[in-house]
Design a protein around this motif. Structure first.
Motif, short mmCIF file in Angstrom:
data_model
loop_
_atom_site.label_atom_id
_atom_site.label_comp_id
_atom_site.label_asym_id
_atom_site.label_seq_id
_atom_site.Cartn_x
_atom_site.Cartn_y
_atom_site.Cartn_z
N GLY A 154 79.05 -52.78 40.58
CA GLY A 154 79.55 -52.71 42.32
C GLY A 154 80.65 -53.63 42.25
O GLY A 154 81.76 -53.48 41.80
N CYS A 155 80.65 -54.68 43.30
CA CYS A 155 81.75 -55.57 43.46
C CYS A 155 81.61 -56.88 42.87
O CYS A 155 82.20 -57.77 43.12
CB CYS A 155 81.85 -55.81 45.09
SG CYS A 155 80.06 -56.38 45.73
N TYR A 156 80.69 -57.00 42.07
CA TYR A 156 80.47 -58.46 41.29
C TYR A 156 81.54 -58.50 40.07
O TYR A 156 81.17 -58.15 39.07
CB TYR A 156 79.04 -58.52 40.98
CG TYR A 156 78.13 -58.40 41.97
CD1 TYR A 156 78.16 -59.23 43.01
CD2 TYR A 156 77.05 -57.29 41.97
CE1 TYR A 156 77.17 -59.23 43.97
CE2 TYR A 156 76.09 -57.28 43.02
CZ TYR A 156 76.27 -58.45 44.03
OH TYR A 156 75.36 -58.36 45.09
N TYR A 157 82.61 -58.80 40.52
CA TYR A 157 83.75 -58.89 39.28
C TYR A 157 83.45 -59.83 38.19
O TYR A 157 83.69 -59.38 37.06
CB TYR A 157 85.01 -59.07 40.05
CG TYR A 157 85.36 -57.94 41.01
CD1 TYR A 157 84.97 -56.49 40.87
CD2 TYR A 157 86.36 -58.28 41.86
CE1 TYR A 157 85.20 -55.75 41.89
CE2 TYR A 157 86.44 -57.28 42.94
CZ TYR A 157 86.00 -56.03 43.00
OH TYR A 157 86.48 -54.78 43.75
N THR A 158 83.07 -60.84 38.63
CA THR A 158 82.74 -62.03 37.47
C THR A 158 81.81 -61.55 36.67
O THR A 158 81.78 -61.67 35.41
CB THR A 158 82.36 -63.21 38.18
OG1 THR A 158 83.61 -63.83 39.09
CG2 THR A 158 82.25 -64.36 37.03
N LEU A 159 80.72 -60.81 37.14
CA LEU A 159 79.51 -60.42 36.39
C LEU A 159 79.95 -59.15 35.19
O LEU A 159 79.56 -59.36 34.37
CB LEU A 159 78.42 -59.85 37.35
CG LEU A 159 77.20 -59.18 36.53
CD1 LEU A 159 76.56 -60.23 35.64
CD2 LEU A 159 76.30 -58.69 37.65
N ALA A 160 80.95 -58.56 35.85
CA ALA A 160 81.49 -57.38 34.93
C ALA A 160 82.00 -58.04 33.85
O ALA A 160 81.77 -57.69 32.63
CB ALA A 160 82.50 -56.69 35.66
N ASP A 161 82.92 -59.18 33.93
CA ASP A 161 83.53 -59.71 32.86
C ASP A 161 82.46 -60.30 31.79
O ASP A 161 82.54 -60.29 30.65
CB ASP A 161 84.49 -61.03 33.21
CG ASP A 161 85.71 -60.33 33.92
OD1 ASP A 161 86.10 -59.09 33.87
OD2 ASP A 161 86.18 -61.19 34.71
N THR A 162 81.41 -60.93 32.13
CA THR A 162 80.23 -61.59 31.36
C THR A 162 79.52 -60.55 30.61
O THR A 162 79.42 -60.62 29.51
CB THR A 162 79.40 -62.32 32.36
OG1 THR A 162 79.99 -63.43 32.98
CG2 THR A 162 78.25 -62.99 31.49
N LEU A 163 79.08 -59.34 31.38
CA LEU A 163 78.64 -58.45 30.66
C LEU A 163 79.24 -57.71 29.54
O LEU A 163 78.81 -57.37 28.55
CB LEU A 163 78.02 -57.24 31.76
CG LEU A 163 77.00 -57.89 32.89
CD1 LEU A 163 76.71 -56.55 33.73
CD2 LEU A 163 75.81 -58.26 32.05
#
Length: 168
Positions: A37-46
């Motif tokens: 979704g809009c969780y950009y920091t989470l995207a980098d971590t995943l």
């Protein structure tokens, strides 16, 4: 472990999504889809942590996030889930390395994106090339938002609603 990475931007009815696909090889693989979704920091971590774990197990790991101004993306998060999933699934169906079998997962609010992806994969108007979601693992999630943020269908559960707003 060598990891092949592919990045694309796809146009959806609500804007654009950025897709990152990680895979161990060009052979046909099942895919694990994760919509952040809009969780950009989470995207980098995943992408850095979770993706390589799936790749090491022989899966393609496909992560996507909505792009655009954070406020606009967060405001449209519920409307865009199924339409974004349709576009990503159609793209995935065109990839020579995808064997057509897809699993999805997500935590909390993002667990609900798994339900939307499941619905999009089995839509009656879906093209024959669209992969089917075979497994959904929403963790700490909910299937209906109205009874989740409203107490007994009446008053707003303000603390929970504020938590959702804070996460966005």
């Amino acid at each position: 472990l060598d990891i092949l990475q592919q990045k694309v931007e796809l146009q959806t009815p609500y804007g654009r999504v950025e897709v990152v696909a990680l895979r161990p090889s060009d052979e046909k693989l099942s895919a694990v889809l994760v919509n952040v979704g809009c969780y950009y920091t989470l995207a980098d971590t995943l992408e850095r942590v979770e993706g390589p774990r799936y790749v090491a197990q022989g899966y393609a790991y496909v992560l996507w996030r909505a792009t655009g101004p954070l406020e606009e993306v967060a405001d449209q998060v519920f409307q865009r889930w199924r339409d974004d999933a349709s576009v990503v699934l159609d793209w995935l169906g065109e990839q020579p390395w995808c064997d057509g079998r897809v699993g999805c997962h997500g935590y909390s609010l993002l667990g609900n994106t798994s339900y939307a992806t499941l619905a999009a994969s089995h839509a009656t108007d879906a093209p024959a090339s669209r992969p089917l979601v075979k497994c959904v693992v929403p963790a700490i999630s909910f299937s209906r938002i109205q009874p989740t943020v409203f107490v007994r269908g009446q008053s707003l559960a303000a603390e929970l609603a504020l938590r959702f707003l804070w996460l966005a």
